[in-house]
Design a protein around this motif. Structure first.
Motif, PDB file in Angstrom:
ATOM      1  N   SER A 141       0.843  -1.198   0.000  1.00  0.00           N
ATOM      2  CA  SER A 141       0.000   0.000   0.000  1.00  0.00           C
ATOM      3  C   SER A 141       0.870   1.236   0.000  1.00  0.00           C
ATOM      4  CB  SER A 141      -0.909   0.014   1.233  1.00  0.00           C
ATOM      5  OG  SER A 141      -0.144   0.170   2.397  1.00  0.00           O
ATOM      6  N   MET A 142       0.457   2.228  -0.761  1.00  0.00           N
ATOM      7  CA  MET A 142       1.218   3.467  -0.828  1.00  0.00           C
ATOM      8  C   MET A 142       1.299   4.126   0.539  1.00  0.00           C
ATOM      9  SD  MET A 142       3.016   5.494  -2.565  1.00  0.00           S
ATOM     10  CE  MET A 142       2.742   5.013  -4.259  1.00  0.00           C
ATOM     11  N   ARG A 143       0.242   3.973   1.338  1.00  0.00           N
ATOM     12  CA  ARG A 143       0.233   4.654   2.630  1.00  0.00           C
ATOM     13  C   ARG A 143       1.322   4.110   3.546  1.00  0.00           C
ATOM     14  NH1 ARG A 143      -5.372   5.610   5.527  1.00  0.00           N
ATOM     15  NH2 ARG A 143      -5.535   6.802   3.619  1.00  0.00           N
ATOM     16  N   SER A 144       1.427   2.784   3.677  1.00  0.00           N
ATOM     17  CA  SER A 144       2.449   2.226   4.560  1.00  0.00           C
ATOM     18  C   SER A 144       3.838   2.523   4.021  1.00  0.00           C
ATOM     19  CB  SER A 144       2.257   0.713   4.707  1.00  0.00           C
ATOM     20  OG  SER A 144       2.400   0.063   3.468  1.00  0.00           O
ATOM     21  N   ALA A 145       3.986   2.520   2.696  1.00  0.00           N
ATOM     22  CA  ALA A 145       5.287   2.828   2.100  1.00  0.00           C
ATOM     23  C   ALA A 145       5.672   4.270   2.357  1.00  0.00           C
ATOM     24  CB  ALA A 145       5.237   2.557   0.599  1.00  0.00           C
ATOM     25  N   VAL A 146       4.712   5.181   2.188  1.00  0.00           N
ATOM     26  CA  VAL A 146       4.981   6.607   2.414  1.00  0.00           C
ATOM     27  C   VAL A 146       5.351   6.859   3.867  1.00  0.00           C
ATOM     28  CG1 VAL A 146       3.877   8.881   2.546  1.00  0.00           C
ATOM     29  CG2 VAL A 146       3.621   7.494   0.500  1.00  0.00           C
ATOM     30  N   GLU A 147       4.643   6.214   4.792  1.00  0.00           N
ATOM     31  CA  GLU A 147       4.956   6.407   6.214  1.00  0.00           C
ATOM     32  C   GLU A 147       6.367   5.919   6.526  1.00  0.00           C
ATOM     33  OE1 GLU A 147       3.196   8.059   8.446  1.00  0.00           O
ATOM     34  OE2 GLU A 147       1.824   8.523   6.809  1.00  0.00           O
ATOM     35  N   ALA A 148       6.757   4.780   5.935  1.00  0.00           N
ATOM     36  CA  ALA A 148       8.107   4.265   6.159  1.00  0.00           C
ATOM     37  C   ALA A 148       9.159   5.227   5.605  1.00  0.00           C
ATOM     38  CB  ALA A 148       8.259   2.889   5.510  1.00  0.00           C
ATOM     39  N   LEU A 149       8.879   5.792   4.420  1.00  0.00           N
ATOM     40  CA  LEU A 149       9.817   6.746   3.825  1.00  0.00           C
ATOM     41  C   LEU A 149       9.909   8.016   4.669  1.00  0.00           C
ATOM     42  CD1 LEU A 149       8.840   6.349   0.065  1.00  0.00           C
ATOM     43  CD2 LEU A 149      10.963   5.611   1.131  1.00  0.00           C
ATOM     44  N   LYS A 150       8.783   8.462   5.207  1.00  0.00           N
ATOM     45  CA  LYS A 150       8.790   9.667   6.058  1.00  0.00           C
ATOM     46  C   LYS A 150       9.627   9.453   7.317  1.00  0.00           C
ATOM     47  CE  LYS A 150       5.080  11.932   6.901  1.00  0.00           C
ATOM     48  NZ  LYS A 150       3.711  12.188   7.370  1.00  0.00           N
ATOM     49  N   LEU A 151       9.628   8.215   7.800  1.00  0.00           N
ATOM     50  CA  LEU A 151      10.395   7.913   9.005  1.00  0.00           C
ATOM     51  C   LEU A 151      11.884   7.744   8.716  1.00  0.00           C
ATOM     52  CD1 LEU A 151       7.909   5.424  10.714  1.00  0.00           C
ATOM     53  CD2 LEU A 151       8.502   7.726  11.507  1.00  0.00           C
ATOM     54  N   GLY A 152      12.243   7.717   7.420  1.00  0.00           N
ATOM     55  CA  GLY A 152      13.656   7.665   7.073  1.00  0.00           C
ATOM     56  C   GLY A 152      14.110   6.425   6.341  1.00  0.00           C
ATOM     57  N   ALA A 153      13.175   5.528   5.975  1.00  0.00           N
ATOM     58  CA  ALA A 153      13.568   4.369   5.181  1.00  0.00           C
ATOM     59  C   ALA A 153      14.119   4.845   3.846  1.00  0.00           C
ATOM     60  CB  ALA A 153      12.371   3.436   4.965  1.00  0.00           C
ATOM     61  N   VAL A 154      15.135   4.165   3.349  1.00  0.00           N
ATOM     62  CA  VAL A 154      15.760   4.602   2.101  1.00  0.00           C
ATOM     63  C   VAL A 154      14.889   4.261   0.904  1.00  0.00           C
ATOM     64  CG1 VAL A 154      17.111   2.484   1.726  1.00  0.00           C
ATOM     65  CG2 VAL A 154      17.943   4.663   0.853  1.00  0.00           C
ATOM     66  N   ASP A 155      14.089   3.196   1.009  1.00  0.00           N
ATOM     67  CA  ASP A 155      13.177   2.791  -0.066  1.00  0.00           C
ATOM     68  C   ASP A 155      12.298   1.671   0.473  1.00  0.00           C
ATOM     69  OD1 ASP A 155      11.942   2.658  -2.528  1.00  0.00           O
ATOM     70  OD2 ASP A 155      13.817   2.588  -3.671  1.00  0.00           O
ATOM     71  N   TYR A 156      11.382   1.181  -0.355  1.00  0.00           N
ATOM     72  CA  TYR A 156      10.544   0.052   0.055  1.00  0.00           C
ATOM     73  C   TYR A 156      10.358  -0.867  -1.143  1.00  0.00           C
ATOM     74  CZ  TYR A 156       6.528   1.731  -2.601  1.00  0.00           C
ATOM     75  OH  TYR A 156       5.694   2.124  -3.631  1.00  0.00           O
ATOM     76  N   ILE A 157       9.991  -2.115  -0.847  1.00  0.00           N
ATOM     77  CA  ILE A 157       9.690  -3.061  -1.908  1.00  0.00           C
ATOM     78  C   ILE A 157       8.536  -3.936  -1.428  1.00  0.00           C
ATOM     79  CG2 ILE A 157      11.362  -4.792  -1.125  1.00  0.00           C
ATOM     80  CD1 ILE A 157      11.902  -5.277  -4.185  1.00  0.00           C
TER      81      ILE A 157
END
Length: 465
Positions: free
Chosen positions: A79-95
């Motif tokens: 989901s874009m929402r969980s990915a966006v939240e992870a990126l906001k917290l500082g994750a470098v990327d998601y898959i």
């Protein structure tokens, strides 16, 4: 050899991921929770790959625990929402799981390169070769590489122009990777893939109750890219209302969520891409001229594959290698006739079309050679000495040329049917309904619209304005 820590509570997934990465010469550590990962001292690793949902603390806790080591988040929810939240917290990327092996390996390689580039350099050198994500040595691509090298660190807005399938997103990723924002998120958005009625909410966010169905406040993708880079692909498809909001972001560095009276400051570098002539669209009132001037600070023109004759076989060999690995068919080679057909074809779909043809060839090939017929290239090859279209019947049965002509006529009739169906029903059907009736995806529907020059219908909201 890079050291990678995998944090995943499902042993099957953890083991599969370990074996995949070990085959590509990475040294792997494993943990089934944040606590177990902490005991392994995550700072000793070059990269942490963590599932989002873990027993105890969530995987996003690894972002702070592992810093400054980058953390790549896996999410089965996609989901874009969980990915966006992870990126906001500082994750470098998601898959997203289940992950594609090539996509995962490419992401891991890119993140490791970014992390290495952010470390104190042993020598101060400019990058003069092709970016790692891109293939090609022709003169036109050397110009592209030089533009990337000069533009990337300057933090200016970049407009990438090129036909569909030429690799515009690869250029955007390379610009981000070589920029000062490399450790911040890169958010990629295809403006044509989001319905007009949702595009402003997706980009700029909304407050709870801002419109029917807005049951909770939502962060927009522009805000999610704060401190990093926002890549807007096919920006020519952006509605005029959203163009006005985007112009404010570029001019003032401010956004305002739908339904809110408050503005928020954002620090975002914008990279845009299009296959259309935005200046011509501005003359027709379809694109804001002031936005065009804001976007076109630096332009990078990507050559189509038909103008990269010296690169075609080089690209084909690399794509074939990747396809063979995906389908566990290492050792497959292209026959001389197949290489000649690849070299001489027009490739209107560019690198993406070439990649699909090679994927088809890997699946259909019998024995150790991929023959020309396995590729299923529908476009007739060009005559290299005159540029005229012709059918090279060498290495084909006597009636192959006549069969190819008949196939072209069949393809043309199918395209005519597609065009007739869309024009007849698009006033009564949504894009989703049209795609379902035609038995294709929304993305495929959009790509065929572009190829046939059928504009997307305007929503009732757009017509009212």
């Amino acid at each position: 050899m890079s050291r990678i820590l995998i944090v995943e509570d499902e042993a099957v997934i953890r083991g599969a991921l370990r074996r995949l990465l070990e085959r590509h010469d990475h040294q792997i550590g494993e943990a089934d929770s944040v606590a177990a990962a902490q005991a392994l001292d995550p700072q000793r690793f070059d990269l942490v790959i963590s599932d989002l949902r873990l027993p105890g603390e969530e995987g996003t806790a690894m972002i702070a625990r592992a810093a400054p080591v980058p953390v790549l988040i896996m999410t089965s929810y996609a989901s874009m929402r969980s990915a966006v939240e992870a990126l906001k917290l500082g994750a470098v990327d998601y898959i997203a799981k289940p992950f594609d092996h090539e996509e995962l390996l490419a992401t891991v390689s890119r993140v490791l390169e970014q992390h290495a580039a952010s470390m104190p350099p042993s020598m101060a050198e400019h990058e003069t070769s092709a970016p790692s994500e891109m293939i090609g040595e022709c003169a036109a691509m050397q110009v592209v590489y030089e533009r990337i090298r000069k533009s990337a660190p300057k933090d200016v807005t970049v407009l990438i122009h090129g036909e569909s399938g030429t690799g515009k997103e690869l250029v955007a990723r390379s610009l981000h990777r070589q920029s000062k924002r490399a450790r911040a998120p890169l958010i990629c958005v295809n403006c044509a893939a989001i319905p007009e009625t949702l595009i402003e909410s997706e980009l700029f966010g909304h407050e709870k109750g801002a419109f029917t169905g807005a049951s909770a406040a939502r962060t927009g993708l522009v805000e999610a890219a704060d401190g990093g880079t926002l890549f807007l692909d096919e920006i020519g498809e952006l509605p005029l209302d959203a163009q006005a909001r985007l112009l404010r972001v570029l001019q003032e560095g401010e956004i305002r969520k739908i339904g809110s009276v408050e503005t928020r400051h954002v620090n975002v570098r914008l990279i845009a891409a299009t296959h259309r002539d935005l200046h011509s669209l501005s003359r027709n009132g379809e694109f804001r001229l002031d936005l065009y001037y804001r976007l076109n600070v630096m332009q990078i023109d990507l050559p189509p594959l038909r103008e990269r004759e010296d690169d075609i076989l080089l690209i084909a060999d690399k794509l074939l290698e990747n396809a063979c690995r995906r389908h566990d068919r290492e050792g497959l080679k292209l026959s001389r006739a197949a290489r000649r057909e690849i070299r001489d074809s027009l490739w209107p779909g560019n690198v993406r079309e070439l990649e699909n043809a090679l994927e088809r060839g890997v699946i259909l090939a019998e024995g150790h050679l991929i023959h020309a017929d396995d590729l299923g290239i529908a476009v007739p090859p060009r005559r290299r000495d005159t540029g005229a279209l012709n059918f090279d019947t060498a290495d084909r049965p006597p009636n192959a040329a006549e069969n190819s002509l008949a196939e072209d006529e069949e393809d043309l009739s199918l395209e005519d049917y597609f065009q007739h169906f869309v024009l007849e029903h698009q006033e009564q059907m949504s894009e989703t309904e049209l795609a379902q009736k035609l038995g294709i995806s929304r993305k495929c529907l959009w790509e065929r619209r572009q190829r046939l020059g059928i504009p997307r219908k305007k929503s009732a909201r757009s017509r009212a304005s």
